[in-house]
Design an enzyme around this catalytic site. Structure first.
Site, PDB file in Angstrom:
ATOM      1  N   LYS A 287       0.109  -0.824  35.447  1.00 34.52           N
ATOM      2  CA  LYS A 287      -0.501  -0.619  34.127  1.00 34.52           C
ATOM      3  C   LYS A 287       0.568  -0.347  33.057  1.00 34.52           C
ATOM      4  O   LYS A 287       0.529  -0.938  31.981  1.00 34.52           O
ATOM      5  CB  LYS A 287      -1.517   0.534  34.184  1.00 34.52           C
ATOM      6  CG  LYS A 287      -2.670   0.247  35.150  1.00 34.52           C
ATOM      7  CD  LYS A 287      -3.726   1.333  35.130  1.00 34.52           C
ATOM      8  CE  LYS A 287      -3.233   2.683  35.604  1.00 34.52           C
ATOM      9  NZ  LYS A 287      -2.747   2.683  37.003  1.00 34.52           N
ATOM     10  N   THR A 288       1.516   0.539  33.367  1.00 37.02           N
ATOM     11  CA  THR A 288       2.573   0.838  32.399  1.00 37.02           C
ATOM     12  C   THR A 288       3.420  -0.412  32.136  1.00 37.02           C
ATOM     13  O   THR A 288       3.765  -0.718  30.992  1.00 37.02           O
ATOM     14  CB  THR A 288       3.482   1.969  32.938  1.00 37.02           C
ATOM     15  OG1 THR A 288       2.658   3.074  33.287  1.00 37.02           O
ATOM     16  CG2 THR A 288       4.495   2.404  31.899  1.00 37.02           C
TER      17      THR A 288
ATOM     18  N   ASP B 288      -1.773   6.641  28.598  1.00 37.62           N
ATOM     19  CA  ASP B 288      -1.985   6.663  30.046  1.00 37.62           C
ATOM     20  C   ASP B 288      -2.980   7.777  30.385  1.00 37.62           C
ATOM     21  O   ASP B 288      -3.069   8.766  29.659  1.00 37.62           O
ATOM     22  CB  ASP B 288      -0.640   6.926  30.736  1.00 37.62           C
ATOM     23  CG  ASP B 288      -0.638   6.497  32.188  1.00 37.62           C
ATOM     24  OD1 ASP B 288      -1.629   5.886  32.630  1.00 37.62           O
ATOM     25  OD2 ASP B 288       0.358   6.758  32.873  1.00 37.62           O
TER      26      ASP B 288
ATOM     27  N   THR C  96      -7.515   5.434  35.852  1.00 38.50           N
ATOM     28  CA  THR C  96      -7.653   5.061  37.249  1.00 38.50           C
ATOM     29  C   THR C  96      -9.058   4.526  37.531  1.00 38.50           C
ATOM     30  O   THR C  96      -9.247   3.776  38.471  1.00 38.50           O
ATOM     31  CB  THR C  96      -7.364   6.267  38.164  1.00 38.50           C
ATOM     32  OG1 THR C  96      -7.975   7.416  37.576  1.00 38.50           O
ATOM     33  CG2 THR C  96      -5.878   6.497  38.276  1.00 38.50           C
TER      34      THR C  96
ATOM     35  N   ARG D  80       4.431  -0.341  43.420  1.00 40.71           N
ATOM     36  CA  ARG D  80       5.308   0.832  43.411  1.00 40.71           C
ATOM     37  C   ARG D  80       5.683   1.226  44.836  1.00 40.71           C
ATOM     38  O   ARG D  80       6.828   1.578  45.118  1.00 40.71           O
ATOM     39  CB  ARG D  80       4.643   2.019  42.713  1.00 40.71           C
ATOM     40  CG  ARG D  80       5.486   3.293  42.830  1.00 40.71           C
ATOM     41  CD  ARG D  80       4.911   4.468  42.055  1.00 40.71           C
ATOM     42  NE  ARG D  80       5.023   4.258  40.641  1.00 40.71           N
ATOM     43  CZ  ARG D  80       4.034   4.474  39.764  1.00 40.71           C
ATOM     44  NH1 ARG D  80       2.854   4.899  40.201  1.00 40.71           N
ATOM     45  NH2 ARG D  80       4.222   4.258  38.503  1.00 40.71           N
TER      46      ARG D  80
HETATM   47  P1  ADP Z   1       1.131   2.194  36.898  1.00 40.54           P
HETATM   48  O1  ADP Z   1       1.424   2.400  35.438  1.00 40.54           O
HETATM   49  O2  ADP Z   1      -0.113   1.405  37.132  1.00 40.54           O
HETATM   50  O3  ADP Z   1       1.147   3.470  37.686  1.00 40.54           O
HETATM   51  P2  ADP Z   1       3.707   0.847  36.903  1.00 40.54           P
HETATM   52  O4  ADP Z   1       3.514  -0.144  35.829  1.00 40.54           O
HETATM   53  O5  ADP Z   1       4.527   2.043  36.583  1.00 40.54           O
HETATM   54  O6  ADP Z   1       2.312   1.295  37.519  1.00 40.54           O
HETATM   55  O7  ADP Z   1       4.368   0.046  38.134  1.00 40.54           O
HETATM   56  C1  ADP Z   1       5.050   0.697  39.180  1.00 40.54           C
HETATM   57  C2  ADP Z   1       6.241  -0.128  39.652  1.00 40.54           C
HETATM   58  O8  ADP Z   1       5.777  -1.313  40.271  1.00 40.54           O
HETATM   59  C3  ADP Z   1       7.182  -0.560  38.536  1.00 40.54           C
HETATM   60  O9  ADP Z   1       8.488  -0.254  38.926  1.00 40.54           O
HETATM   61  C4  ADP Z   1       7.070  -2.042  38.440  1.00 40.54           C
HETATM   62  O10 ADP Z   1       8.358  -2.611  38.415  1.00 40.54           O
HETATM   63  C5  ADP Z   1       6.405  -2.466  39.713  1.00 40.54           C
HETATM   64  N1  ADP Z   1       5.364  -3.456  39.407  1.00 40.54           N
HETATM   65  C6  ADP Z   1       4.093  -3.180  39.074  1.00 40.54           C
HETATM   66  N2  ADP Z   1       3.388  -4.305  38.894  1.00 40.54           N
HETATM   67  C7  ADP Z   1       4.228  -5.323  39.101  1.00 40.54           C
HETATM   68  C8  ADP Z   1       4.085  -6.747  39.077  1.00 40.54           C
HETATM   69  N3  ADP Z   1       2.902  -7.319  38.816  1.00 40.54           N
HETATM   70  N4  ADP Z   1       5.152  -7.501  39.329  1.00 40.54           N
HETATM   71  C9  ADP Z   1       6.334  -6.922  39.627  1.00 40.54           C
HETATM   72  N5  ADP Z   1       6.532  -5.592  39.683  1.00 40.54           N
HETATM   73  C10 ADP Z   1       5.503  -4.790  39.428  1.00 40.54           C
END
Ligand code: ADP
Length: 334
Positions: A64-65, A109, A158, A217
């Site tokens: 998401k981030t 977030d 979430t 992640r």
């Molecule tokens: P969330 O905000 O949903 O908790 P993040 O965006 O922080 O998740 O993602 C966590 C990690 O996973 C990051 O380091 C990112 O590089 C990796 N990641 C997430 N989605 C992808 C994707 N679709 N392709 C490649 N890497 C991803």
């Protein structure tokens, strides 16, 4: 918490910046979300306007981030990042909103954890690009309307169901982030291995991908632990053997279940004879908050076909008994 907790630890945060894809085309998987988003962004760009507010819903670690950062990058717009828990009073939100630049992307977030009074301020800001600043106290208090720059809110939660309907309705588009397929996780692992400069064998990539709980992640984190193992115990090459040995050491099982997942299953099978049992009872029996069990453990257990949700509670499936090596008692519910 454990190796496979999808929440970010300090180690993750240090490296996530380096491993984050920067453009929509490098974002692996979530095909439908990518297509829908690409359309929203291109439409807005053609009209020369800020796009509709975007809600992203999905578990931790699903990107998401990353996607919020990509949205800002694709729009060539500045990005502001904050989170629900950081907004304790409506004044905290007013401070953010009133300093946004035109077209800025505001990533909020855990939006479902924002203070209630701030929520109402956000409704008005999203709809009318206006903030009502309250001056004074008691009967003499007056609200002074303040225009703010048109911006795009990217909210993450979430579970979209946790949001009050009036807030949910003000998003023009909801991106539903799902668990990733093993082949998508493999792609992410190969890309990360390249960025980290480590040699990753194909069968090792398959093995790690299969144990990553469908979550990028976790995949990236397991990759780093296997790398540690390979550097200490081998020549640094990530082979199937090192991957298996390292993952066993870190108590990630063959399906990627971690200690909490297994604790939940174990309680469900042994203490509640396979259910049905309510979520909060189950959470208490493993010593966790209901929300942790619901957001972190349960979705993957359901997705893996080990737990089923029924109107009367959570029920273990025959696969759960088999996976945990426990014999179901006569009359256990399926
Ligand atoms: P969330 O905000 O949903 O908790 P993040 O965006 O922080 O998740 O993602 C966590 C990690 O996973 C990051 O380091 C990112 O590089 C990796 N990641 C997430 N989605 C992808 C994707 N679709 N392709 C490649 N890497 C991803």
């Amino acid at each position: 918490r454990d190796m496979v907790s999808p929440d970010a630890d300090a180690d993750d945060r240090a490296l996530e910046g380096a491993l984050r894809p920067r453009r929509l085309e490098d974002f692996v998987g979530q095909e439908r979300v990518r297509e829908q988003l690409s359309l929203v962004l291109r439409g807005a760009q053609r009209r020369g306007r800020a796009p509709d507010h975007i809600l992203m819903s999905g578990g931790p670690g699903l990107g998401k981030t990353t996607l919020a950062m990509i949205i800002a990058a694709e729009l060539g717009a500045p990005l502001r990042i904050t989170s629900g828990p950081a907004i304790e009073r409506s004044g905290d939100l007013a401070a953010v909103l009133s300093t946004l630049q035109e077209g800025e992307v505001l990533f909020l977030d855990e939006i479902h954890r924002m203070a209630r009074p701030a929520e109402e301020m956000l409704y008005v800001a999203m709809e009318d690009f206006r903030v009502d600043v309250v001056v004074g106290k008691g009967p003499g208090a007056t609200a002074i309307p303040l225009d703010i720059a048109p911006f795009t809110l990217v909210g993450a939660t979430t579970r979209a169901g946790l949001l009050p309907a009036p807030l949910r309705d003000r998003f023009g588009f909801t991106a539903q982030m799902d668990f990733y397929r093993p082949d998508e996780l493999e792609l992410i692992l190969r890309r990360s291995a390249g960025l980290l400069g480590v040699a990753l064998d194909d069968d090792a990539a398959v093995e790690i991908a299969g144990r990553s709980r469908g979550t990028p992640r976790i995949a990236n984190r397991l990759l780093r632990r296997v790398r540690d193992y390979a550097e200490v115990n081998g020549d640094g090459r990530l082979t199937l053997g090192t991957a298996r040995a390292a993952l066993t050491l870190y108590e990630v099982d063959g399906q990627g279940l971690d200690r909490l997942d297994r604790a939940v299953l174990d309680a469900l099978l042994r203490r509640f004879r396979g259910g049905p049992v309510g979520l909060s009872t189950l959470a208490v029996s493993v010593g966790e908050e209901p929300e942790t069990v619901e957001v972190v453990a349960e979705p993957f257990l359901v997705r893996s076909g080990l737990i089923a949700r029924t109107p009367r509670g959570r029920v273990a499936t025959p696969e759960a008994w088999e996976h945990m090596g426990v014999t179901p008692p006569p009359g256990a519910a399926f």
